[in-house]
Design an enzyme around this catalytic site. Structure first.
Site: not given
Ligand code: ADP
Ligand code: MG
Length: 139
Positions: A10, A50, A113, A116, A127
């Site tokens: 990312k 997304y 974070n 992905h 994807e």
């Molecule tokens: P993952 O990437 O672990 O699969 P999700 O699919 O739930 O997690 O969420 C997609 C992305 O949205 C996350 O990787 C993160 O960048 C962002 N995200 C998820 N939850 C939050 C949150 N509570 N606050 C801010 N950003 C979030």
């Molecule tokens: Mg996810």
């Protein structure tokens, strides 16, 4: 296609100079990179990728973040790739990510974070196709 997943380094991690270290961890964990590209997502691309999260309160911030700089999508191959890659990247919130995971080592926050990873074989296929045409995925 349970041997492929879509990973993205990312914009936070690319901007922080962690691209090489993250790729090294991915390869060291036994994944083969079948396709990769450095690209700056348009708003439309980030919103599309997304879309599943569009009702979530963090959606607009997430789109802003994902369009804030270049990222590196990659098609990755390994047996049981989806689950293995989710284990390698760690929990969504780096504060909860296990030691040795990519998010533990390189993520800034729950939003920024670092990486992905697809969450199912079905989504991995979608994807990968979102970013790469079949002739860009190497044998
Ligand atoms: P993952 O990437 O672990 O699969 P999700 O699919 O739930 O997690 O969420 C997609 C992305 O949205 C996350 O990787 C993160 O960048 C962002 N995200 C998820 N939850 C939050 C949150 N509570 N606050 C801010 N950003 C979030
Ligand atoms: Mg996810």
């Amino acid at each position: 296609m349970n041997n492929k997943t879509l990973g993205i380094i990312k914009p936070d991690a690319v901007g922080n100079g962690f691209t090489g270290k993250i790729i090294d961890k991915i390869i060291s964990a036994g994944f083969k990179i079948k396709a990769a590209r450095l690209m700056h997502l348009s708003r439309e691309q980030a919103e599309g990728f997304y879309e599943v999260h569009k009702e979530r309160p963090f959606y607009q911030d997430l789109v802003n973040f994902m369009t804030s700089g270049p990222c590196m999508p990659m098609a990755l191959e390994k047996d049981n790739a989806v689950a293995e890659f989710r284990q390698l990247i760690g929990a969504t919130n780096p504060a909860e990510a296990a030691n040795g995971t990519i998010r533990k080592d390189f993520a800034e926050s729950v939003q920024n974070n670092a990486v992905h990873g697809s969450d199912s074989d079905e989504n991995a296929e979608k994807e990968i196709a979102f970013f790469f045409s079949s002739n860009e995925i190497h044998d």
